[in-house]
Design an enzyme around this catalytic site. Structure first.
Site, PDB file in Angstrom:
ATOM      1  N   ASP A 148       0.925  -1.476   0.092  1.00 15.96           N
ATOM      2  CA  ASP A 148       0.079   0.065  -0.106  1.00 15.96           C
ATOM      3  C   ASP A 148       0.905   1.331   0.081  1.00 15.96           C
ATOM      4  O   ASP A 148       2.039   1.183   0.046  1.00 15.96           O
ATOM      5  CB  ASP A 148      -0.890   0.118   1.250  1.00 15.96           C
ATOM      6  CG  ASP A 148      -0.085  -0.041   2.417  1.00 15.96           C
ATOM      7  OD1 ASP A 148       0.881  -0.566   2.840  1.00 15.96           O
ATOM      8  OD2 ASP A 148      -0.642   0.831   3.370  1.00 15.96           O
ATOM      9  N   HIS A 470       2.085  -8.604  -3.582  1.00 16.69           N
ATOM     10  CA  HIS A 470       0.848  -7.883  -3.307  1.00 16.69           C
ATOM     11  C   HIS A 470       1.563  -6.489  -3.134  1.00 16.69           C
ATOM     12  O   HIS A 470       2.115  -5.857  -2.016  1.00 16.69           O
ATOM     13  CB  HIS A 470      -0.027  -8.028  -2.065  1.00 16.69           C
ATOM     14  CG  HIS A 470      -1.077  -7.192  -1.846  1.00 16.69           C
ATOM     15  ND1 HIS A 470      -2.393  -7.387  -2.523  1.00 16.69           N
ATOM     16  CD2 HIS A 470      -1.192  -6.131  -1.363  1.00 16.69           C
ATOM     17  CE1 HIS A 470      -3.264  -6.274  -2.145  1.00 16.69           C
ATOM     18  NE2 HIS A 470      -2.419  -5.743  -1.262  1.00 16.69           N
ATOM     19  N   ASP A 516       1.700 -17.688  -4.419  1.00 19.03           N
ATOM     20  CA  ASP A 516       2.434 -16.488  -5.021  1.00 19.03           C
ATOM     21  C   ASP A 516       1.338 -15.662  -5.835  1.00 19.03           C
ATOM     22  O   ASP A 516       1.406 -16.009  -7.045  1.00 19.03           O
ATOM     23  CB  ASP A 516       3.658 -17.190  -5.710  1.00 19.03           C
ATOM     24  CG  ASP A 516       4.164 -15.779  -6.318  1.00 19.03           C
ATOM     25  OD1 ASP A 516       4.120 -14.792  -6.065  1.00 19.03           O
ATOM     26  OD2 ASP A 516       4.998 -16.225  -7.475  1.00 19.03           O
ATOM     27  N   GLU A 525       2.401 -10.105   0.690  1.00 19.96           N
ATOM     28  CA  GLU A 525       2.810  -8.606   0.637  1.00 19.96           C
ATOM     29  C   GLU A 525       4.388  -8.330   0.788  1.00 19.96           C
ATOM     30  O   GLU A 525       5.032  -9.543   1.176  1.00 19.96           O
ATOM     31  CB  GLU A 525       1.861  -7.805   1.461  1.00 19.96           C
ATOM     32  CG  GLU A 525       1.906  -6.485   1.120  1.00 19.96           C
ATOM     33  CD  GLU A 525       0.958  -5.458   1.916  1.00 19.96           C
ATOM     34  OE1 GLU A 525      -0.037  -6.186   2.445  1.00 19.96           O
ATOM     35  OE2 GLU A 525       0.886  -4.286   1.795  1.00 19.96           O
TER      36      GLU A 525
END
Ligand code: G3I
Ligand code: 9MR
Ligand code: ZN
Length: 545
Positions: A148, A470, A516, A525
């Site tokens: 993020d 991620h 994965d 992540e």
């Protein structure tokens, strides 16, 4: 399926070398690039491994020291190729460090350094203080936390701490060169770390309190960082953020003063200002996400370890007695807390914890690494060694000599491993016990392929390295592979994202709770504080070897 697991990067020429088979190998060979068998042995000690659920046997080929490319073969099965060499981890260490450059926020990533992974200036708007109307505070810079685009005080402080303590301990990091814009004042690692330190100082309020995080209200969609133009918010000051930032800035002072007195003093003064806030706010100010926000919370249930770290770090930086006294007080609080109901699930030692939540181990490092002798140092060394002994015992209970317990396979399990490798390296420094080093090697073997997923959890490090983190930019940048050196969170029995929950059966063996897949934020992540323990571990191993 019969599989042979190896460290996919490879093995140092003059050190021990182990491959693992999920079957009994009556005859196992090491095959060189021309297909010639250069070494033969057996792997017949089959252990039922309760972390992987498989029967694991070990093939030891430490006797082979000749540099080259090899495979392990048995019963018609071949491992992936790997190297034996004298400088096996050189690229890995640089890649782990370079990742921080790619995660820089607020600046253009130039092609010269970023290659295909360029992005424009991002998150440059001034931020609103949560609950206030006007956008008025400049908090540009630092590193994106993870997949993020949030930037969080405690997470940032801890990642920087891993890197700076490693820098203090391992001189090879002073000469490590990796491809970032150079600043002639500092070694490259300090140039990169300064990016985050400068940002952390911007999170400090006039009264010394530190905002817990700066993020948009909700996680961005999968877009490039410069496209994420929603309003930025500074979320309330916490004593967690304030203490961690006070601690890391004092640590920064003690590292940067050799290179840049003026900058070091700026760090120290900012640290003192936050510490002052702590002395005026004796009660814990914890953090909980307001309902409107779904970005990272990094919640904690007390702040003793944070205050302990701040006191230890400032004691190391200034030598002033008042910090020592505060450290002793927080030590007692930690001992009481350790025995309490709320801590009962935690399996490690509270004084050797290097996580984003429990940070007393970081305080311990400040004390252990200083030349001052005192009671606290004796105590902390003993605690560290107790933990290393526990890890040694744990490693006997599975087939991979892995210092992890079944219960360690939670969100970010690879960080649990990374933290343990730090404990083992600190303990090695204290005792010179080679067994601890050997466990660090076994741990890196696990990360780099000696695991029942047959995967290397570092991008670009091995033939079967994971490729779908991620990670927002990677997911949308039209470049096939991610950049090298990213550490995946790893297997997690919690399966806390939709894709993981829908794909992996509950009750699957802990080491196998991994996929994965880009959607799997609870398994795959990346974060700044999952890379940093491995910078510590790889540098520590290199220094010792
Ligand atoms: O502390 C408990 C322990 O007592 C218990 O035995 C164990 C088993 O359930 O859980 C432990 O708590 C875990 C906690 O992390 C502390 O390690 C939780 O299960 C686990 O869900 C929690 O995961 C954290 C996750 O956020 C969700 O809050 C990760 O550590 C943390 O790395 C992750 O951080 C996110 C940020 O919020 C946003 N940015 C990305 C980053 C990585 O995914
Ligand atoms: O991408 C986010 C990741 O960085 C976080 O670790 C995770 C937990 O906070 O949340 C992810 O964002 C998800 C959001 O929480 C819910 N909608 C889907 C988002 C990911 O696709
Ligand atoms: Zn950004």
């Amino acid at each position: 399926m019969k599989t042979i697991y190896v460290n996919q990067v490879g093995y140092k020429n003059n050190k021990e070398k182990k491959a693992y088979l999920n079957f009994e190998g009556k005859s196992v060979s090491l095959v060189d690039e021309t297909g010639k068998t250069v070494y033969e042995g057996v792997a017949n000690k089959c252990i039922k491994d309760n972390i992987s659920g498989e029967e694991i046997s070990v093939f030891d080929f430490s006797d082979v020291t000749k540099a080259g490319k090899y495979k392990v073969a048995s019963d018609g099965v071949e491992s992936v190729g790997f190297q034996i060499s004298g400088n096996i981890n050189d690229k890995l260490l640089k890649d782990l460090c370079k990742c921080y450059y790619y995660l820089r926020c607020g600046v253009d990533l130039e092609e010269k350094y970023a290659g295909a992974y360029v992005h424009g200036k991002c998150h440059t708007k001034k931020a609103k203080v949560f609950g206030e109307e006007e956008s008025k505070i400049d908090v540009t810079g630092g590193w994106h936390d993870a997949g993020d685009y949030g930037r969080y005080a405690t997470a940032g402080a801890v990642a920087v701490a891993h890197l700076l303590y490693a820098f203090k301990m391992y001189p090879i990091l002073k000469i490590l060169s990796f491809d970032i814009p150079k600043d002639n004042k500092y070694p490259d690692l300090l140039t990169e770390v300064k990016v985050e330190l400068d940002f952390l100082m911007k999170l400090q309020r006039e009264d010394g309190g530190v905002y817990h995080k700066v993020t948009t209200m909700r996680h961005a969609d999968f877009i490039m960082p410069e496209e994420d133009t929603n309003d930025l918010f500074l979320f309330p000051v916490s004593s967690l953020a304030t203490a961690d930032v006070a601690a890391v800035l004092a640590l920064g002072y003690s590292v940067y003063k050799e290179y840049d007195k003026e900058y070091a003093l700026k760090l120290l003064n900012a640290s003192l200002k936050s510490y002052e806030w702590l002395t005026k706010n004796k009660e814990a100010v914890l953090f909980k996400n307001p309902e409107e926000s779904n970005t990272g919370e990094y919640g904690e249930s007390e702040d003793y370890s944070n205050r302990f770290w701040a006191a230890c770090s400032l004691f190391e930086a200034t030598g002033e007695d008042k910090y020592y006294k505060e450290a002793l007080k927080q030590k007692d609080n930690l001992i009481t807390y350790d025995k309490s109901e709320s801590y009962k699930n935690y399996i490690g030692n509270i004084f050797s914890c290097f996580g984003w939540m429990d940070v007393a181990g970081l305080g311990a490092l400040s004390i252990i690494l200083s030349d001052k002798e005192n009671e606290l140092k004796t105590f902390l060394k003993e605690e560290m060694l107790k933990e290393a002994k526990r890890l040694e015992a744990v490693s006997l209970e599975n087939g991979f000599s892995l210092c992890m317990d079944k219960k360690d396979f939670i969100w970010g399990s690879n960080m649990e491993l990374g933290k343990y490798l730090m404990v083992l390296l600190v303990s090695y420094r204290i005792t010179k016990n080679e067994k601890f080093l050997s466990l660090v090697r076994d741990g890196l073997n696990y990360l780099l392929g000696c695991n029942t997923m047959d995967v290397s959890y570092v991008t670009g490090a091995g033939e079967k390295a994971f490729i779908n983190p991620h990670l927002r930019p990677t997911a949308v940048d039209n470049v096939d592979a991610p950049w090298d050196g990213l550490v995946s969170g790893g297997p997690n029995v919690g399966l806390q994202d939709e894709r993981a929950a829908a794909t992996i059966e509950k009750g699957t063996a802990p080491m196998k709770c991994y996929l994965d897949h880009v959607d799997c934020y609870s398994l795959n992540e990346i974060t700044i504080y999952w890379n940093s323990p491995f910078v510590f571990a790889v540098a520590g191993l290199e220094e010792a070897d």
